[in-house]
Design a protein around this motif. Structure first.
Motif, PDB file in Angstrom:
ATOM      1  N   ALA A  91       5.473 -39.303 -46.907  1.00  0.00           N
ATOM      2  CA  ALA A  91       4.826 -39.431 -45.604  1.00  0.00           C
ATOM      3  C   ALA A  91       5.623 -40.276 -44.624  1.00  0.00           C
ATOM      4  O   ALA A  91       5.327 -40.279 -43.425  1.00  0.00           O
ATOM      5  CB  ALA A  91       3.428 -40.029 -45.773  1.00  0.00           C
ATOM      6  N   PRO A  95       8.453 -37.209 -41.976  1.00  0.00           N
ATOM      7  CA  PRO A  95       8.274 -37.259 -40.521  1.00  0.00           C
ATOM      8  C   PRO A  95       9.395 -37.979 -39.793  1.00  0.00           C
ATOM      9  O   PRO A  95       9.767 -37.587 -38.683  1.00  0.00           O
ATOM     10  CB  PRO A  95       6.934 -37.983 -40.337  1.00  0.00           C
ATOM     11  N   THR A 135       2.542 -39.412 -35.629  1.00  0.00           N
ATOM     12  CA  THR A 135       2.206 -39.036 -36.994  1.00  0.00           C
ATOM     13  C   THR A 135       2.943 -39.904 -38.000  1.00  0.00           C
ATOM     14  O   THR A 135       2.468 -40.129 -39.118  1.00  0.00           O
ATOM     15  CB  THR A 135       2.534 -37.554 -37.232  1.00  0.00           C
ATOM     16  N   SER A 136       4.090 -40.418 -37.602  1.00  0.00           N
ATOM     17  CA  SER A 136       4.852 -41.306 -38.473  1.00  0.00           C
ATOM     18  C   SER A 136       4.248 -42.703 -38.536  1.00  0.00           C
ATOM     19  O   SER A 136       4.658 -43.514 -39.367  1.00  0.00           O
ATOM     20  CB  SER A 136       6.300 -41.410 -37.971  1.00  0.00           C
ATOM     21  N   THR A 257       3.001 -32.830 -43.663  1.00  0.00           N
ATOM     22  CA  THR A 257       2.176 -34.031 -43.780  1.00  0.00           C
ATOM     23  C   THR A 257       0.762 -33.687 -44.252  1.00  0.00           C
ATOM     24  O   THR A 257       0.210 -34.349 -45.132  1.00  0.00           O
ATOM     25  CB  THR A 257       2.114 -34.768 -42.427  1.00  0.00           C
ATOM     26  N   GLN A 272      -1.959 -39.947 -37.296  1.00  0.00           N
ATOM     27  CA  GLN A 272      -1.425 -38.656 -37.700  1.00  0.00           C
ATOM     28  C   GLN A 272      -2.239 -37.507 -37.102  1.00  0.00           C
ATOM     29  O   GLN A 272      -1.678 -36.470 -36.739  1.00  0.00           O
ATOM     30  CB  GLN A 272      -1.394 -38.547 -39.229  1.00  0.00           C
TER      31      GLN A 272
END
Length: 289
Positions: A91, A95, A135-136, A257, A272
């Motif tokens: 994860a 990303p 999202t990271s 993800t 995210q």
């Protein structure tokens, strides 16, 4: 970007996300990379021969140089990515790699290939990249974390993104400026990768056999999905600007993800979900542009 081209890129994104999840689970090294490269070569060779038979194309010096440069960059990419998957969480690495890659690729396309997106195109690019960043986990969630494993993920993900940007620009130059057929170009790059690694791999036959027994399913899946994903993108680059294709391709990060979180049992954060919404808006902007 036409609907057909968008469909090609998104299909490639799905294939890319799936093979990366498989690669994370296997967390292999040099031998693993060479084995799935051989599977990719075996799958791509008949298609390349058929394409060459239908539309023969002679490679000049620049074309061979482009294929060699792409092969070297893909090798470094594979090694750096697998290292990241061994020392950090999917994860974080995935990303980060897919986020920094298109950013640098867009800059490279503008600087080296002379591509200038429209205002709506730039807005789409910005939304996709903002979604990747959110999202990271954003700067506070990644750089500000005291988690050493997360910092390793940021480092190796960023290095992977640099490799992605490098081969994206080289491959775009080969297909668009040199006029190389995507399948022939990709098969030539696969051949170079197999040959370049062979001196380090073939003397270790016992370890090769052990890798095959242990990771046979993963090797086959990655070996088939990886070239399929990238060839779909190469075909898309023929009919759309690289500075549009590269960010849309990063929908693989969203897919990876969401699916990876379930399969690898990694929790999803609110950032995210927000990132997913931003990326979807960005893809819509690129499609309308």
């Amino acid at each position: 970007m036409s609907a057909q081209t968008l469909a090609l890129v998104l299909a490639g994104a799905v294939c890319h996300a799936l093979w990366n999840i498989v690669a994370k689970r296997a967390a292999g090294g040099l031998l693993f990379i060479w084995l799935f490269g051989c599977v990719s070569m075996a799958a791509a060779a008949p298609v390349a021969l058929l394409a060459w038979h239908q539309h023969p194309q002679a490679f000049d010096g620049w074309m061979w140089l482009a294929a060699l440069a792409s092969a070297l960059l893909h090798l470094v990419y594979s090694l750096v990515l697998q290292k990241g998957y061994r020392v950090a969480d999917f994860a974080v690495v995935y990303p980060m790699a897919r986020g920094t890659g298109p950013l640098l690729a867009v800059l490279g396309a503008v600087a080296l290939l002379g591509e200038l997106p429209s205002a709506l195109g730039w807005l789409g690019v910005a939304l996709v990249l903002a979604g990747v960043f959110m999202t990271s986990g954003g700067a506070a969630g990644i750089v500000g974390s005291g988690d050493a494993r997360r910092r390793r993920g940021v480092l190796w993900g960023g290095l992977t993104g640099l490799c992605i940007a490098g081969y994206t620009v080289v491959d775009g130059w080969a297909v668009k400026s040199l006029g190389m057929a995507p399948v022939l170009f990709y098969a030539a790059g696969l051949g170079f990768r197999t040959v370049l690694l062979a001196p380090w791999v073939l003397p270790r036959r016992a370890l090769l056999a052990a890798q095959w027994r242990q990771h046979r399913t993963a090797i086959l899946l990655i070996g088939l999905l990886s070239p399929l994903a990238y060839c779909l993108v190469l075909f898309a680059v023929q009919s759309a600007p690289l500075s549009y294709v590269a960010p849309v391709r990063e929908m693989s990060m969203l897919i990876g993800t969401l699916v990876g979180a379930r399969l690898l049992k990694e929790p999803l954060k609110p950032s995210q979900v927000l990132g997913a919404a931003l990326m979807l808006l960005g893809v819509a902007g690129l499609a309308l542009a």
